[in-house]
Design an enzyme around this catalytic site. Structure first.
Site, mmCIF file in Angstrom:
data_model
loop_
_atom_site.group_PDB
_atom_site.id
_atom_site.type_symbol
_atom_site.label_atom_id
_atom_site.label_comp_id
_atom_site.label_asym_id
_atom_site.label_seq_id
_atom_site.Cartn_x
_atom_site.Cartn_y
_atom_site.Cartn_z
ATOM 1 C CG ASP A 7 1.853 -0.949 3.388
ATOM 2 O OD1 ASP A 7 1.215 -0.747 4.433
ATOM 3 O OD2 ASP A 7 1.446 -1.694 2.480
ATOM 4 C CG HIS A 15 -1.739 -1.133 1.495
ATOM 5 N ND1 HIS A 15 -1.266 -2.298 2.057
ATOM 6 C CD2 HIS A 15 -3.062 -1.327 1.272
ATOM 7 C CE1 HIS A 15 -2.252 -3.166 2.169
ATOM 8 N NE2 HIS A 15 -3.355 -2.602 1.706
#
Length: 437
Positions: free
Chosen positions: A105, A102
């Site tokens: 992240d 993501h």
């Protein structure tokens, strides 16, 4: 190869099932041919960045316990860069060909989206440097549209139009980054795209807005020349009471209802299948027969626990049946098997990352071997073919071809004596699978 965080872990070798070395593969031999492809080509394993690099081991009842050197770095950007170094060390030592992330992240959020994008661009430069020296590619990217408080009511389905706009801008950037890195897919996970109660929900507007959002996304992917797969990941509940992408059948109906089925395929997760009351194989089969199987999140749910446990997958029977479907599909590329799985909280040592992935990679490698042998043998396929043989000729062929109607079927059956059925022989078929295992 980087060797900064896991200095006691070597590059993981294949040593065969007789090995007692915990840091060696017993079944996953990346160069071994299964049919016309190597194991590495069939399985297309991927590291899930979020669980492996950002996970702390916290759960609803306790704080994080994971021993990860980079988690002690206080500066968010320096920690992000350290996590990136650790990522490519893990990828290299496990010889994992892909990774997924993501946007949040890999880089922290700033005070504004502009600042956030700037920080993301800085990390992407670092990532590209490591990627150019490694054999790992981006399987898929996505945007985190569920963690920040702005998404408390959802993203594309939020009642707040400004949240919809923010989510669109965030996905725009995440798509650009995915394309820049050569990503093979882009995933949409509903996260909070659902409702907790219908008392405060305009369901039709929310569903219509989700469809509008996905049409915009597909249009933008085309505009920037991103030709990777666009994927929807079903999940029935948690964190919402009901999520709009409930299961594969629901996603198929949604895509067809909003004329999106030619633009999206489906990314299926085992744990989400369980939460929806299905088996992993059921969900994969349904996507496959509808021509919408895109990619897999390979993890394992606990059938005794009612939430998303995201365990490392070690269930050999389940792996066999899923690989059976993948082989029947002609493969999973350009998707892959992403280990969207986290170690148990009690497995907190750094080398547990490798032990967990070795166990999971061996499970699917053995599952691939067994599934291929089952298909080559043909016993199950032959049984299924024979079971439906009545539709190959006579009245069955007329039904399948569309020539039959209620009147002709009544004429055919009205004077027939008692109908005779054949046994389904489920227990015998299960014993056949057990023989292969």
């Amino acid at each position: 190869m980087l060797n900064e965080f896991f200095t006691d872990v070597p590059k993981i070798p294949f040593e065969g099932k007789g090995s007692d070395n915990p840091l060696a593969f017993k079944f996953y031999d990346p160069d071994k041919k299964i049919g016309d492809k190597t194991m590495k080509e069939h399985l297309r394993f991927s590291l899930a960045y979020w669980h492996t690099l950002t996970g702390t081991g916290a759960d609803p009842f306790g704080v994080g316990v994971n021993e990860r050197p980079w988690l002690s770095i206080s500066d968010p950007m320096e920690q992000a860069k350290a996590r990136m170094r650790a990522t490519f060390e893990i990828l290299g030592k496990l010889d994992l060909p892909f990774f997924c992330f993501h946007d949040r992240d890999i880089a922290p959020e700033g005070q504004t989206l502009r600042e956030t994008n700037k920080q993301l661009d800085e990390i992407i430069k670092v990532l590209k440097e490591y990627k150019s020296e490694a054999n790992a590619e981006l399987l898929w990217g996505t945007a985190c549209l569920f963690t920040n408080p702005r998404f408390v009511h959802g993203a594309a389905t939020s009642p707040n139009a400004e949240v919809f706009a923010y989510a669109a801008a965030q996905v725009k950037k995440a798509m650009e980054v995915t394309k820049e890195l050569g990503g093979a897919n882009y995933v949409f996970w509903g996260g909070r795209e659902g409702y907790d109660t219908l008392l405060n929900t305009n369901m039709k507007l929310e569903l219509d807005n989700m469809a509008r959002f996905l049409h915009m996304a597909a249009d933008y992917a085309k505009k920037i020349g991103f030709d990777g797969q666009l994927l929807i990941e079903p999940k029935p509940k948690e964190p919402t009471t009901h999520q709009y992408d409930y299961d594969v059948a629901n996603v198929i109906a949604f895509l067809r209802g909003y004329n999106l089925d030619d633009r999206f395929r489906i990314n299926i997760e085992q744990n989400h299948a369980i939460l929806a009351g299905h088996t992993f194989q059921h969900e994969v089969r349904l996507a496959r027969i509808n021509g919408l199987l895109g990619s897999l999140d390979a993890n394992q749910g606990d059938y005794l626990i009612g939430w998303d446990t995201d365990q490392m997958p070690t269930n050999i029977y389940e792996a066999v049946m899923v690989m059976y479907e993948v082989l029947k599909n002609g493969g999973i590329a350009p998707g892959g098997l992403n280990f969207d799985a986290k170690l148990r909280r009690a497995s907190f040592k750094p080398d547990d990352i490798f032990l967990g992935h070795i166990a999971s990679m061996d499970t699917f490698a053995r599952g691939l071997e067994i599934a291929h042998a089952m298909i080559e043998d043909g016993t199950i396929d032959t049984f299924v073919t024979n079971r439906y043989a009545s539709y190959d000729s006579g009245i069955g062929a007329e039904i399948v071809s569309g020539k039959a109607d209620f009147a002709s079927l009544e004429s055919y059956i009205i004077d027939k004596p008692e109908i005779s059925n054949e046994s389904g022989r489920r227990e015998w078929l299960e014993s056949v699978i057990n023989q292969f295992i």
